[in-house]
Design a protein around this motif. Structure first.
Motif, mmCIF file in Angstrom:
data_model
loop_
_atom_site.group_PDB
_atom_site.id
_atom_site.type_symbol
_atom_site.label_atom_id
_atom_site.label_comp_id
_atom_site.label_asym_id
_atom_site.label_seq_id
_atom_site.Cartn_x
_atom_site.Cartn_y
_atom_site.Cartn_z
ATOM 1 N N GLU A 106 5.249 -48.638 54.728
ATOM 2 C CA GLU A 106 4.911 -47.581 53.776
ATOM 3 C C GLU A 106 3.407 -47.478 53.554
ATOM 4 O O GLU A 106 2.811 -46.384 53.677
ATOM 5 C CB GLU A 106 5.617 -47.841 52.441
ATOM 6 N N LYS A 137 0.451 -44.769 54.584
ATOM 7 C CA LYS A 137 -0.377 -44.103 53.575
ATOM 8 C C LYS A 137 -1.868 -44.252 53.867
ATOM 9 O O LYS A 137 -2.670 -43.411 53.450
ATOM 10 C CB LYS A 137 -0.043 -44.645 52.187
ATOM 11 N N VAL A 164 -2.546 -41.656 56.959
ATOM 12 C CA VAL A 164 -2.482 -40.213 56.673
ATOM 13 C C VAL A 164 -3.866 -39.612 56.449
ATOM 14 O O VAL A 164 -4.228 -38.616 57.103
ATOM 15 C CB VAL A 164 -1.543 -39.937 55.481
ATOM 16 N N ASN A 223 -5.815 -36.863 58.924
ATOM 17 C CA ASN A 223 -6.282 -35.566 58.414
ATOM 18 C C ASN A 223 -7.792 -35.409 58.587
ATOM 19 O O ASN A 223 -8.285 -34.318 58.879
ATOM 20 C CB ASN A 223 -5.909 -35.415 56.936
ATOM 21 N N ALA A 228 0.282 -36.498 60.442
ATOM 22 C CA ALA A 228 0.032 -37.002 59.092
ATOM 23 C C ALA A 228 1.106 -36.519 58.124
ATOM 24 O O ALA A 228 1.525 -37.272 57.233
ATOM 25 C CB ALA A 228 -1.344 -36.558 58.614
ATOM 26 N N VAL A 229 1.552 -35.287 58.297
ATOM 27 C CA VAL A 229 2.607 -34.759 57.424
ATOM 28 C C VAL A 229 3.899 -35.553 57.623
ATOM 29 O O VAL A 229 4.573 -35.924 56.644
ATOM 30 C CB VAL A 229 2.851 -33.257 57.719
ATOM 31 N N SER A 242 3.483 -38.966 56.105
ATOM 32 C CA SER A 242 3.547 -38.876 54.646
ATOM 33 C C SER A 242 4.983 -38.727 54.166
ATOM 34 O O SER A 242 5.389 -39.337 53.165
ATOM 35 C CB SER A 242 2.703 -37.690 54.161
ATOM 36 N N ASN A 243 5.769 -37.932 54.879
ATOM 37 C CA ASN A 243 7.182 -37.762 54.510
ATOM 38 C C ASN A 243 7.947 -39.076 54.656
ATOM 39 O O ASN A 243 8.774 -39.425 53.800
ATOM 40 C CB ASN A 243 7.819 -36.688 55.386
ATOM 41 N N ALA A 299 6.654 -42.142 54.519
ATOM 42 C CA ALA A 299 6.195 -43.065 53.472
ATOM 43 C C ALA A 299 6.850 -42.738 52.123
ATOM 44 O O ALA A 299 7.243 -43.652 51.390
ATOM 45 C CB ALA A 299 4.677 -42.992 53.357
ATOM 46 N N SER A 300 6.977 -41.446 51.815
ATOM 47 C CA SER A 300 7.620 -41.045 50.549
ATOM 48 C C SER A 300 9.095 -41.426 50.534
ATOM 49 O O SER A 300 9.617 -41.873 49.512
ATOM 50 C CB SER A 300 7.465 -39.537 50.340
ATOM 51 N N ASP A 346 -7.046 -43.385 46.319
ATOM 52 C CA ASP A 346 -5.700 -43.798 46.728
ATOM 53 C C ASP A 346 -5.744 -44.851 47.832
ATOM 54 O O ASP A 346 -4.826 -45.675 47.943
ATOM 55 C CB ASP A 346 -4.903 -42.580 47.204
ATOM 56 N N SER A 394 -3.553 -48.305 48.247
ATOM 57 C CA SER A 394 -2.764 -48.615 49.446
ATOM 58 C C SER A 394 -3.193 -49.934 50.062
ATOM 59 O O SER A 394 -2.357 -50.718 50.518
ATOM 60 C CB SER A 394 -2.891 -47.484 50.466
#
Length: 308
Positions: free
Chosen positions: A51, A55, A58, A62, A82-83, A86-87, A89-90, A258, A262
């Protein structure tokens, strides 16, 4: 001969294809991996590493996409990878929160066993009692926050208090507020852990001095190395957890980036995974070093027994 040729050929084909894993020898690494990841803690720590590694990747992906767009190498300034990262990781974060619903049972079991097992010192007993009570606040509040945020529990409900107040009262639950208070309970645990580590250090030093007087044996050396290794790992974990606890308990106002959050979480996950991996290792038959080579760690800079 003809009647046995076809079945024999078919059997050989089956052995070659379906039984191809016979070519691989048993692996202690895979056995250890299954043994550790088969526990809730082991799988949680592995997913935590994934996770927070994602993070961290990402924003880097980007940033690379932005630089490529500025150089005319791509049309958009965002990375599709990256999207997806991110999905993922969420999803992992959400799943880990859900899996912690059984954590309260472990705390209750721990507190029951705590009162039935002799503790080295009275201070240590009271510290662990307070830590247990802090987690009894953390878990229910986190569970309730999770359920409210996913609209499983309504954020607003009406309570009929007519037998007492002759009217109805509206109760409103805010998932964010519940989450902050749950983290504050955990922050209390983290602060107490420093006192716990101080007691642990004093006990380890006293144990070492006692063993030095009677003469250190090979088994004593190995045991002390394990205990100091666990101590330093716990210290690193708590030093990383402390700023996170303050950050989240103050509404995410301490750490401005952030990436720092992380990185600290990744440190906790990696060191925790390493500690759990060592704890689930089978006893080794490797000869130990001579007992007189054991050096007592007396400061945080002396980390001969621990390597991150």
């Amino acid at each position: 001969m003809t009647s046995y040729s076809k079945p024999t050929s078919l059997a050989k084909l089956n052995d070659a294809v379906l039984g191809c894993f016979s070519a691989f020898p048993p692996s202690e690494f895979i056995d250890h991996l299954v043994r550790y990841l088969g526990t809730w803690s082991g799988s949680d720590k592995l997913f935590a590493i994934v996770e927070y590694a994602l993070k961290l990747l990402v924003p880097l992906l980007n940033k690379r996409a932005q630089l490529q767009k500025n150089a005319g190498l791509r049309k958009v300034a965002t990375s599709s990878t990256a999207v997806r990262f991110s999905n993922l990781a969420s999803t992992i974060s959400d799943s880990r929160t859900l899996w912690r619903f059984w954590g309260l049972l472990s705390i209750i079991r721990w507190m029951v066993s705590l009162e039935r097992s002799p503790q080295p010192t009275r201070n240590l007993l009271n510290i662990e009692r307070l830590q247990g009570w802090s987690m009894l606040g953390y878990y229910p509040l986190e569970h309730l926050s999770y359920l409210v945020s996913h609209d499983v529990v309504p954020s607003r409900s009406t309570i009929d208090l007519s037998p007492f107040l002759a009217k109805k009262r509206s109760l409103q639950l805010n998932s964010g507020t519940l989450g902050v208070w749950s983290v504050r309970c955990w922050a209390f645990y983290v602060a107490l852990q420093f006192a716990h580590l101080r007691e642990d250090r004093m006990l380890l030093q006293a144990k070492y001095r006692t063993l030095r007087k009677v003469g250190l044996k090979s088994a004593d050396k190995q045991e002390m190395q394990k205990r100091w290794n666990a101590y330093w790992s716990d210290l690193v974990i708590n030093l990383a957890n402390f700023p996170l606890a303050i950050h989240w308990s103050t509404g995410s106002k301490l750490l401005k980036h952030d990436a720092i959050v992380s990185i600290l979480n990744l440190i906790v996950a990696v060191v925790s995974f390493r500690s759990g991996w060592q704890a689930t290792a089978l006893p080794s038959s490797t000869p130990a070093q001579p007992a007189d080579e054991l050096v007592e760690p007396v400061s945080a800079e002396n980390t001969t027994a621990y390597d991150v």
